[in-house]
Each structure stands twice: as C-alpha cells, then as structure tokens.
Design a protein around this motif. Structure first.
Motif, PDB file in Angstrom:
ATOM      1  N   PHE A 191      40.676  54.195  43.553  1.00  0.00           N
ATOM      2  CA  PHE A 191      41.021  53.087  44.428  1.00  0.00           C
ATOM      3  C   PHE A 191      41.385  51.951  43.482  1.00  0.00           C
ATOM      4  N   VAL A 192      42.561  51.365  43.660  1.00  0.00           N
ATOM      5  CA  VAL A 192      42.986  50.269  42.782  1.00  0.00           C
ATOM      6  C   VAL A 192      43.219  49.015  43.616  1.00  0.00           C
ATOM      7  N   CYS A 193      42.567  47.942  43.227  1.00  0.00           N
ATOM      8  CA  CYS A 193      42.784  46.670  43.919  1.00  0.00           C
ATOM      9  C   CYS A 193      44.064  46.049  43.384  1.00  0.00           C
ATOM     10  N   ILE A 194      45.007  45.806  44.285  1.00  0.00           N
ATOM     11  CA  ILE A 194      46.291  45.276  43.833  1.00  0.00           C
ATOM     12  C   ILE A 194      46.195  43.795  43.482  1.00  0.00           C
ATOM     13  N   ARG A 195      45.075  43.201  43.794  1.00  0.00           N
ATOM     14  CA  ARG A 195      44.911  41.792  43.459  1.00  0.00           C
ATOM     15  C   ARG A 195      44.205  41.612  42.123  1.00  0.00           C
ATOM     16  N   CYS A 196      42.983  42.131  41.994  1.00  0.00           N
ATOM     17  CA  CYS A 196      42.214  41.900  40.766  1.00  0.00           C
ATOM     18  C   CYS A 196      42.317  43.061  39.784  1.00  0.00           C
ATOM     19  N   LYS A 197      43.026  44.114  40.189  1.00  0.00           N
ATOM     20  CA  LYS A 197      43.266  45.267  39.301  1.00  0.00           C
ATOM     21  C   LYS A 197      42.028  46.129  39.039  1.00  0.00           C
ATOM     22  N   LYS A 198      40.975  45.875  39.784  1.00  0.00           N
ATOM     23  CA  LYS A 198      39.774  46.686  39.629  1.00  0.00           C
ATOM     24  C   LYS A 198      40.101  48.143  39.952  1.00  0.00           C
ATOM     25  N   ILE A 199      39.478  49.058  39.231  1.00  0.00           N
ATOM     26  CA  ILE A 199      39.675  50.485  39.482  1.00  0.00           C
ATOM     27  C   ILE A 199      38.341  51.097  39.851  1.00  0.00           C
ATOM     28  N   ILE A 200      38.292  51.818  40.937  1.00  0.00           N
ATOM     29  CA  ILE A 200      37.054  52.479  41.346  1.00  0.00           C
ATOM     30  C   ILE A 200      37.325  53.970  41.527  1.00  0.00           C
ATOM     31  N   ASP A 201      36.459  54.781  40.936  1.00  0.00           N
ATOM     32  CA  ASP A 201      36.628  56.234  41.046  1.00  0.00           C
ATOM     33  C   ASP A 201      36.310  56.714  42.456  1.00  0.00           C
ATOM     34  N   ILE A 202      37.092  57.661  42.936  1.00  0.00           N
ATOM     35  CA  ILE A 202      36.776  58.305  44.205  1.00  0.00           C
ATOM     36  C   ILE A 202      36.971  59.809  44.071  1.00  0.00           C
ATOM     37  N   GLU A 203      36.171  60.550  44.817  1.00  0.00           N
ATOM     38  CA  GLU A 203      36.354  61.999  44.838  1.00  0.00           C
ATOM     39  C   GLU A 203      37.065  62.359  46.123  1.00  0.00           C
ATOM     40  N   TRP A 204      37.983  63.266  46.032  1.00  0.00           N
ATOM     41  CA  TRP A 204      38.797  63.587  47.199  1.00  0.00           C
ATOM     42  C   TRP A 204      39.370  64.999  47.037  1.00  0.00           C
ATOM     43  N   ASP A 205      38.485  65.976  47.184  1.00  0.00           N
ATOM     44  CA  ASP A 205      38.876  67.357  46.925  1.00  0.00           C
ATOM     45  C   ASP A 205      39.919  67.887  47.903  1.00  0.00           C
ATOM     46  N   GLU A 206      39.947  67.301  49.088  1.00  0.00           N
ATOM     47  CA  GLU A 206      40.892  67.787  50.104  1.00  0.00           C
ATOM     48  C   GLU A 206      42.331  67.716  49.608  1.00  0.00           C
ATOM     49  N   ILE A 207      42.573  66.807  48.693  1.00  0.00           N
ATOM     50  CA  ILE A 207      43.937  66.647  48.160  1.00  0.00           C
ATOM     51  C   ILE A 207      44.468  67.952  47.581  1.00  0.00           C
TER      52      ILE A 207
ATOM     53  N   ARG B  33      45.667  52.257  47.192  1.00  0.00           N
ATOM     54  CA  ARG B  33      45.940  50.888  46.790  1.00  0.00           C
ATOM     55  C   ARG B  33      45.610  49.937  47.920  1.00  0.00           C
ATOM     56  N   GLY B  34      44.941  48.879  47.585  1.00  0.00           N
ATOM     57  CA  GLY B  34      44.573  47.925  48.621  1.00  0.00           C
ATOM     58  C   GLY B  34      43.870  46.726  48.034  1.00  0.00           C
ATOM     59  N   ILE B  35      43.052  46.088  48.860  1.00  0.00           N
ATOM     60  CA  ILE B  35      42.305  44.914  48.419  1.00  0.00           C
ATOM     61  C   ILE B  35      40.835  45.278  48.423  1.00  0.00           C
ATOM     62  N   CYS B  36      40.182  45.044  47.298  1.00  0.00           N
ATOM     63  CA  CYS B  36      38.783  45.447  47.192  1.00  0.00           C
ATOM     64  C   CYS B  36      37.870  44.482  47.949  1.00  0.00           C
ATOM     65  N   LYS B  37      36.648  44.905  48.173  1.00  0.00           N
ATOM     66  CA  LYS B  37      35.651  44.107  48.889  1.00  0.00           C
ATOM     67  C   LYS B  37      35.523  42.699  48.324  1.00  0.00           C
ATOM     68  N   ASP B  38      35.406  42.613  47.002  1.00  0.00           N
ATOM     69  CA  ASP B  38      35.242  41.303  46.367  1.00  0.00           C
ATOM     70  C   ASP B  38      36.386  40.363  46.711  1.00  0.00           C
ATOM     71  N   CYS B  39      37.601  40.883  46.616  1.00  0.00           N
ATOM     72  CA  CYS B  39      38.766  40.030  46.894  1.00  0.00           C
ATOM     73  C   CYS B  39      38.847  39.671  48.362  1.00  0.00           C
ATOM     74  N   LEU B  40      38.450  40.590  49.233  1.00  0.00           N
ATOM     75  CA  LEU B  40      38.446  40.296  50.659  1.00  0.00           C
ATOM     76  C   LEU B  40      37.461  39.164  50.957  1.00  0.00           C
ATOM     77  N   ASN B  41      36.303  39.207  50.322  1.00  0.00           N
ATOM     78  CA  ASN B  41      35.302  38.175  50.524  1.00  0.00           C
ATOM     79  C   ASN B  41      35.795  36.808  50.055  1.00  0.00           C
ATOM     80  N   GLU B  42      36.400  36.798  48.892  1.00  0.00           N
ATOM     81  CA  GLU B  42      36.957  35.538  48.376  1.00  0.00           C
ATOM     82  C   GLU B  42      37.983  34.964  49.336  1.00  0.00           C
ATOM     83  N   GLU B  43      38.753  35.855  49.914  1.00  0.00           N
ATOM     84  CA  GLU B  43      39.810  35.457  50.839  1.00  0.00           C
ATOM     85  C   GLU B  43      39.235  34.670  52.021  1.00  0.00           C
TER      86      GLU B  43
END
Lengths: 141, 141
Positions: free
Chosen positions: B90-106, B129-139
């Motif tokens: 998961f990549v935050c398009i605002r702060c560029k934070k990267i968070i690992d996710i597992e998604w075997d269905e892919i 790609r989206g906006i992470c929790k932290d950035c949403l809160n700041e918003e």
DNA sequence: TCCTAAATAGGAATATATCTTATTTAAAAA
DNA sequence: TTTTTAAATAAGATATATTCCTATTTAGGA
C-alpha cells in the motif's frame, strides 16, 4: 533473515566485514522501506567515518544476492504515462522497458483483509515483472 | 488527449504558451513512457533555447491537472525491501509511506491475454495507491 | 495598446548515486 | 602465528536527475 549474518555471508562467499554485519543488522531491525540515506544515518552512529559509497555498495551486494530487494525497478528517473486509459504495466527488469497492458479482472478481486485500516485506497496498480522478448532474444545469442 | 490542446488548457485555466502546446503535442505523439529528458530532446528541435526547467515545470503542471501521470509515486530515491516474504504494497500518494500487504489471491488470476508475446513474466507486483490513515487524519484538522 | 501576473531561459544549486584511488583488512597460504 | 594478496573501505571527485533563483519576456485581460 533468521540465520546469523556471518553464516549467511560465508555461504554466499562474501567476506565478513564489520560494516557489512552492521548494515545487515540495521536492515533486519529497520522496518519500513529504508533508502540508502536512512541506512547511512543509522550506521554512522557506530562507524562515524563510513562512506556513502560503502553503504551503496553493500546494498547492491545484498540485492545481487537476494538478501534485499528494490521496491521498484525504475527508480533512476521519473517516467511519465500519457495513456490515461486504465491500464497496468509489464516492466522488463533488464532493459527497463515498460509496456502497457489491460487487465480488468484485477478490479474484481476483493481487497485483502485489513486494508481498510491502512487508509483510503484510490487505485490498484499491477506490475508484471520479467524479461521482455527483446532481452530474451539477446540472451539466446 | 483528443481535444485541441488550446481548448484543454483554457478549460483548466492555463495560459496557452507555444512551449506548452509543443510539449503537449510531443507527449501525445510519443508512445512509450518518456522521461523528462526524452521530452527535452524532442522539443529542442523546435525550441533550441528551451530550458530543462520549463520541461520539468510543464510536466508537473500537466500531472497536477491529470493530463499525464507518473509511472511511480516513489521515483525520487531508491527504497529497499527487507521483507523477503512474498507481499505487495500500500503506497500513500501523499507522504510516500509504504506498507506491506499480503494478497495471495492475486496469484490465482489468469494472465491477461497476449502477455506471453511480451516476454517471460517472473513476478506479479500489486500496489494499492491511496491516502494513508495518518494523512487522512491530518486532512481533517 | 498598455499593464501585470505568469511563464520562460539560463545558470546555479541540490540531491542521489557512482566512480577513482590510495589505504586498510579479511582470510587464505605458508 | 606470520605473511601475502585480493577484496573492501574511506574520502572525495564525478555523473546524473531535478529543482531553485533571478532577470527578462510574454499571454491575455483592462
């Protein structure tokens, strides 16, 4: 990265240097997705005279031996996409060629569990990574 | 990018300059995924004195108005992945934070048609790609 | 046609990454 | 253990991508 770093290095034929051991340790302890600079800042605490070059060299070395991976294969320069139609990419990990692909089935898969806690997902992007036809042909020769 | 560039610029409130028109035209004609340098080389034929800065500024401008997109959101510096377990991001398009996710269905989805002609696929990588929790809160504040 | 804010050219500055070279060191050989 | 040598390192130079600064020019409204 469970085993002792020393053993891992020996297995793959790398010299065991204090700098390497420390960088390895830092990488293992550092969650997130560090850039070279982040590693440099951390290792400087113990090796104040370490050079940037050593960090970059070591990261490359680890990458070449599969101990770490780059998040992207195209980090050298920014590439722009002029195709505004929804699409994904095939990226050649050798020549860095990018080819557009359409893959609507991706949108049908339910999100992995727990993603809603990470933030608001606005887009799904898929990259198929491999070796392109041109590079495969060159390989044969 | 069907409409006349001039009209598009006016619609979104951009001044119509010869440089912008030409860059727009170049982008539309250039297939592939050009870097700023590629655009610069092309436009120099008609505007030999154009500066790199104008190209970068114009590309940013177009990007901000959704006329083009960057292929990656993390093109500034190389980021390393120390998690060797198969995963996606998961990549935050605002702060560029990267968070690992597992998604075997892919892995279960059949490849899109025609990919076999592009080359040998060795890996599938998904980026949410989206906006992470932290950035949403700041918003909110 | 005039005026003004916006855009541009040119070059300086910054950031990221790699290269060069002299010195040091790991580890194999004696 | 000591010696030897190829590999690794530090330091700084260099390369490359991108952004910033400033004087000048220009688009487009008055």
């Amino acid at each position: 990265m469970e085993k002792d770093a020393r053993d891992i290095f020996k297995e793959i034929g790398l010299r065991v240097t204090p700098q390497r051991l420390e960088i390895f340790k830092i990488l293992a302890s550092m969650h997130g997705h560090p850039a070279a600079e982040d590693v440099f800042e951390r290792i400087r605490r113990r090796f104040p005279s370490i050079s940037f070059d050593t960090v970059y060299r070591t990261l490359s070395l680890f990458e070449n031996h599969g101990l770490i991976k780059k998040v992207h294969h195209l980090a050298d320069k920014t590439r722009y996409d002029t195709n505004l139609k929804r699409h994904h990419h095939f990226v050649c990990i050798r020549c860095k060629k990018i080819i557009d692909i359409e893959w609507d089935e991706i949108d049908g898969i339910p999100m992995p569990k727990g993603v809603e806690n990470l933030g608001r997902v606005e887009d799904r992007y898929v990259e198929l990574r491999g070796i392109c036809k041109d590079c495969l042909n060159e390989e044969e020769e």
